[in-house]
Design an enzyme around this catalytic site. Structure first.
Site, mmCIF file in Angstrom:
data_model
loop_
_atom_site.group_PDB
_atom_site.id
_atom_site.type_symbol
_atom_site.label_atom_id
_atom_site.label_comp_id
_atom_site.label_asym_id
_atom_site.label_seq_id
_atom_site.Cartn_x
_atom_site.Cartn_y
_atom_site.Cartn_z
ATOM 1 N N ASP A 46 0.822 -1.216 0.000
ATOM 2 C CA ASP A 46 0.000 0.000 0.000
ATOM 3 C C ASP A 46 0.849 1.256 0.000
ATOM 4 O O ASP A 46 1.829 1.353 0.760
ATOM 5 C CB ASP A 46 -0.871 0.034 1.267
ATOM 6 N N GLU A 48 -5.693 4.282 -2.882
ATOM 7 C CA GLU A 48 -7.147 4.405 -2.731
ATOM 8 C C GLU A 48 -7.682 5.596 -3.507
ATOM 9 O O GLU A 48 -7.046 6.655 -3.542
ATOM 10 C CB GLU A 48 -7.504 4.586 -1.246
ATOM 11 N N GLU A 59 -14.069 -2.498 -1.707
ATOM 12 C CA GLU A 59 -14.246 -2.723 -0.264
ATOM 13 C C GLU A 59 -15.661 -2.358 0.176
ATOM 14 O O GLU A 59 -16.127 -1.225 -0.036
ATOM 15 C CB GLU A 59 -13.204 -1.922 0.537
HETATM 16 O O1 KIV Z 1 -4.703 -2.321 4.155
HETATM 17 C C1 KIV Z 1 -5.500 -3.251 3.931
HETATM 18 O O2 KIV Z 1 -5.607 -4.226 4.683
HETATM 19 C C2 KIV Z 1 -6.322 -3.168 2.733
HETATM 20 C C3 KIV Z 1 -7.371 -4.220 2.572
HETATM 21 C C4 KIV Z 1 -8.599 -3.781 3.277
HETATM 22 C C5 KIV Z 1 -7.623 -4.519 1.153
HETATM 23 O O3 KIV Z 1 -6.178 -2.272 1.968
#
Ligand code: KIV
Length: 280
Positions: free
Chosen positions: A88, A118, A183
């Site tokens: 991420d 996101e 989500e």
């Molecule tokens: O950070 C995370 O766990 C996520 C999931 C909800 C897909 O982005």
């Protein structure tokens, strides 16, 4: 391309969608868990910014920094051989195209094969910039933990919101995204979005019609007290670990640990010499 090369290539995700094979994704934040997950044949291992809440004790995903993500991505990389490693981009780490590219490069240097961010149309330019720089990107629409303020987890149970999920996901595909996480989107809406895209949708709380699923590993393992309608607990490791820690403490207090079999020994001759030295 050999099967092995294909497996670790993000293009495999669209190939799986074409074949109708569901994509299995799990979050992971550390080396030992990465080894276990990789051996389970999971397709994608996500170093999610959920590391903040689940591992670092933060109250919000907004507290997660690039330094946190790099640290955990490196640890997970050391344990992953087969799965695709997705990391991420944390909150506020992709506010401009150049910042997004710089931070995606840092995650790539830490071992990520792909990055996730996101947002919908507003991040399409970031996705174009990062993919043009050579790093595949996964989008994330619906409920967005990094910027969520309200009290409703579900996103898309109103027609206008559902339409935004659809147009957002379509924009992310057009920008070059390799997959899109959906989500907490109602199952019927997720089905429409999944049919509209040729890249896979990976659902979390978005029902059965997505092309793949992702769960947060500590939720699945029962390592926390969170209870989400969509989640499934496959184990109660928190309870097991709690009992093991309490038994250890009881054994120490009751002088049952360590026992004879846990000690190291010194030969009598060396012990005699040692005692003589100690007396000097
Ligand atoms: O950070 C995370 O766990 C996520 C999931 C909800 C897909 O982005």
């Amino acid at each position: 391309m050999s099967d092995e090369e294909l497996r670790t290539t993000p293009g495999i995700l669209s190939e799986m969608k074409r074949r109708g094979e569901p994509v299995a994704m799990l979050t992971c934040y550390d080396f030992p868990t990465a080894i276990l997950q990789d051996a389970s044949n999971v397709d994608v291992i996500l170093v999610g910014d959920s590391v903040g809440i689940n591992v670092l004790g933060y109250e919000s995903p907004q507290q997660v920094t690039m330094a946190d993500m790099l640290h955990h991505t490196r640890a997970v990389r050391r344990g992953v051989r087969n799965a695709i490693l997705l990391a991420d981009l944390p909150y506020r780490s992709y506010e401009t195209d150049s910042q997004a590219v710089d931070n995606a490069r840092l995650l790539a240097d830490a071992g990520a094969d792909m990055v996730k961010l996101e947002g919908a149309e507003e991040v399409a330019g970031r996705i174009e910039a990062i993919t043009a720089d050579g790093m595949p990107v996964v989008g994330h629409v619906g409920h967005l933990p990094q910027t969520w303020k309200g009290n409703r987890h579900v996103y898309g149970d109103r027609a206008d919101e559902a339409a935004r999920v659809l147009t957002g996901a379509v924009a992310l595909e057009a920008a070059g995204a390799a997959a899109v996480v959906l989500e907490c989107v109602p199952e019927q809406v997720a089905g429409v979005v999944s049919r509209a895209l040729s890249i896979p949708t990976i659902g979390i709380g978005s029902g059965r019609r997505c092309d793949g699923q992702v769960l947060v590993a500590p939720d699945l393992l029962g390592l926390n007290d969170f209870s989400f309608r969509y989640s499934k607990r496959y184990a109660e490791l928190g309870r097991t670990a709690g009992k093991a820690f309490a038994r250890y403490v009881n054994d120490v207090k009751g002088k049952r640990y360590p026992a004879e079999e846990h000690r190291y020994r010194i030969r009598n001759e060396e012990l005699r010499k040692f005692k003589a030295l100690a007396e000097e």
